[in-house]
Every structure is written in C-alpha cells, then in structure tokens.
Design a protein around this motif. Structure first.
Motif, mmCIF file in Angstrom:
data_model
loop_
_atom_site.group_PDB
_atom_site.id
_atom_site.type_symbol
_atom_site.label_atom_id
_atom_site.label_comp_id
_atom_site.label_asym_id
_atom_site.label_seq_id
_atom_site.Cartn_x
_atom_site.Cartn_y
_atom_site.Cartn_z
ATOM 1 N N TRP A 1 14.793 -6.477 4.717
ATOM 2 C CA TRP A 1 14.920 -5.566 4.635
ATOM 3 C C TRP A 1 16.450 -4.660 4.645
ATOM 4 C CZ3 TRP A 1 9.836 -1.538 5.021
ATOM 5 C CH2 TRP A 1 9.949 -0.909 3.748
ATOM 6 N N SER B 1 -0.902 7.010 -6.404
ATOM 7 C CA SER B 1 0.616 7.717 -6.139
ATOM 8 C C SER B 1 1.827 7.491 -6.937
ATOM 9 C CB SER B 1 0.485 6.894 -5.386
ATOM 10 O OG SER B 1 -0.491 6.480 -3.517
ATOM 11 N N HIS C 1 -2.952 -4.213 3.924
ATOM 12 C CA HIS C 1 -2.966 -2.897 2.927
ATOM 13 C C HIS C 1 -2.797 -3.703 1.872
ATOM 14 C CE1 HIS C 1 -2.778 1.530 1.934
ATOM 15 N NE2 HIS C 1 -2.168 1.121 1.036
ATOM 16 N N GLN D 1 0.573 -6.020 2.400
ATOM 17 C CA GLN D 1 1.723 -5.711 3.642
ATOM 18 C C GLN D 1 0.860 -4.880 4.586
ATOM 19 O OE1 GLN D 1 2.478 -1.907 4.140
ATOM 20 N NE2 GLN D 1 1.576 -0.467 2.787
ATOM 21 N N ASN D 2 1.275 -5.107 5.923
ATOM 22 C CA ASN D 2 0.505 -4.046 6.354
ATOM 23 C C ASN D 2 1.841 -3.046 7.722
ATOM 24 O OD1 ASN D 2 2.662 -5.786 8.016
ATOM 25 N ND2 ASN D 2 0.924 -6.855 9.828
ATOM 26 N N ILE D 3 3.002 -2.683 7.024
ATOM 27 C CA ILE D 3 3.695 -2.545 7.787
ATOM 28 C C ILE D 3 3.348 -0.499 7.744
ATOM 29 C CG2 ILE D 3 5.896 -0.548 7.044
ATOM 30 C CD1 ILE D 3 7.182 -3.216 5.757
ATOM 31 N N ASP D 4 2.713 -0.055 7.156
ATOM 32 C CA ASP D 4 2.138 1.040 7.238
ATOM 33 C C ASP D 4 0.215 1.710 7.665
ATOM 34 O OD1 ASP D 4 0.748 0.211 5.136
ATOM 35 O OD2 ASP D 4 1.233 2.722 3.667
ATOM 36 N N SER D 5 -0.030 0.062 7.973
ATOM 37 C CA SER D 5 -1.332 -0.073 8.055
ATOM 38 C C SER D 5 -1.409 0.103 9.363
ATOM 39 C CB SER D 5 -2.492 -0.955 7.607
ATOM 40 O OG SER D 5 -1.918 -2.331 8.196
ATOM 41 N N PHE D 6 -2.758 0.285 10.219
ATOM 42 C CA PHE D 6 -3.115 0.007 11.874
ATOM 43 C C PHE D 6 -3.408 -1.075 12.292
ATOM 44 C CE2 PHE D 6 -4.120 4.743 10.923
ATOM 45 C CZ PHE D 6 -3.267 5.330 11.271
ATOM 46 N N THR E 1 5.392 -8.357 11.267
ATOM 47 C CA THR E 1 5.229 -7.778 10.319
ATOM 48 C C THR E 1 5.178 -8.484 8.772
ATOM 49 O OG1 THR E 1 6.097 -5.854 11.610
ATOM 50 C CG2 THR E 1 6.551 -5.338 8.591
#
Length: 152
Positions: free
Chosen positions: A50, A112, A86, A76-81, A59
């Motif tokens: 990226w 979205s 996600h 993806q798990n970039i914006d998950s806890f 990640t």
C-alpha cells in the motif's frame, strides 16, 4: 608445438561455448501483460503493498473477484478490532479511458455507496496487478494472486 596450439584453441572454443550458453540460460522471460477485463482479474487476490510499503504483520486485505456477475467480496482487518475480519461485498465495473487505460470502480452493497476512488489498473499479469487511484497517483495498491482466501 602445433598440437599444443590446436589444443589451446580447442579449449578456448569450449570455454567460450560454455560461457555463452550459461549467459543465455540466465535471461528472464519477458513479462506478459494481460488485458484488463472481468475474466483476467477474476479470482482471489491479496493486497501486499500500500503506497510502496508492505502491510503490517497480521494485517490483511483479500479480494475475491467474481467474473460472471461482476461482484466482489473483500475480507480485511485494517479497520476492525483484533483479528476479526470485516467482510464487504459489492459490484465492480471496468471502463476504458483512451489516455489512462482500464479503470475499475465499484460500489458497496451496504449504505456506504461508491468506492472512495476509481483505480487505473496497471501491470496486470497472471500473478499480480497494481491499482493507482485516478484522483491521487500516489495512492497505489499492489495485489498478488493467491490460491484461496484464508479468512471468512
């Protein structure tokens, strides 16, 4: 003396042939770039870079792109806890710009709306592809093809 000269000449010729054969074996085959279409981008892909940097250990972003109905699933798990994946689904579209080439855009199935960027797809091979945001050429994502998505 003539025998020694002929022997030396024959040895030199053998060495030359051996070296020249070795050089030819080391040449890399030319990379084959594919047309950007639903058939060639379908499959499972992993985001490996990226903006020129590898993803942080642990990640991940995986895309499962489906050719027939032009849909995708992203894990993806970039914006998950924690390590909870996600899952995002949606549709994608490919258009061709005469100057920029193939551009992929998409939308999400949930509320979205459209993707934040439209991406110019570059350097598509059977194993990798690069997406460059049309509105921000420094926003670059590199994907590699994987056998399967290891999370669901």
């Amino acid at each position: 003396m003539n025998r020694i000269k002929r022997l030396m000449a024959a040895l030199a010729a053998c060495v030359f042939v051996a070296v020249s054969c070795d050089v030819n074996d080391q040449t890399q085959p030319e990379e084959i770039y594919l047309d950007v279409n639903a058939n060639n981008i379908s499959g499972q892909w992993e985001l490996v870079e990226w903006n020129g940097t590898s993803l942080t250990s642990g990640t991940y972003v995986y895309l499962d792109i489906v050719r027939n109905d032009r849909t995708y699933t992203m894990y993806q798990n970039i914006d998950s806890f924690g390590n909870v994946p996600h899952k995002v689904t949606g549709s994608y579209f490919i258009e061709t710009d005469p100057e920029l080439g193939a551009i992929i855009r998409g939308n999400y199935d949930h509320d979205s709306g459209d993707w934040a960027h439209r991406y110019i797809v570059k350097d598509l091979t059977s194993d990798s592809m690069t997406w460059v945001a049309k509105d921000d050429p420094e926003f670059i994502q590199k994907f590699v093809r994987v056998e399967s998505v290891p999370v669901e």
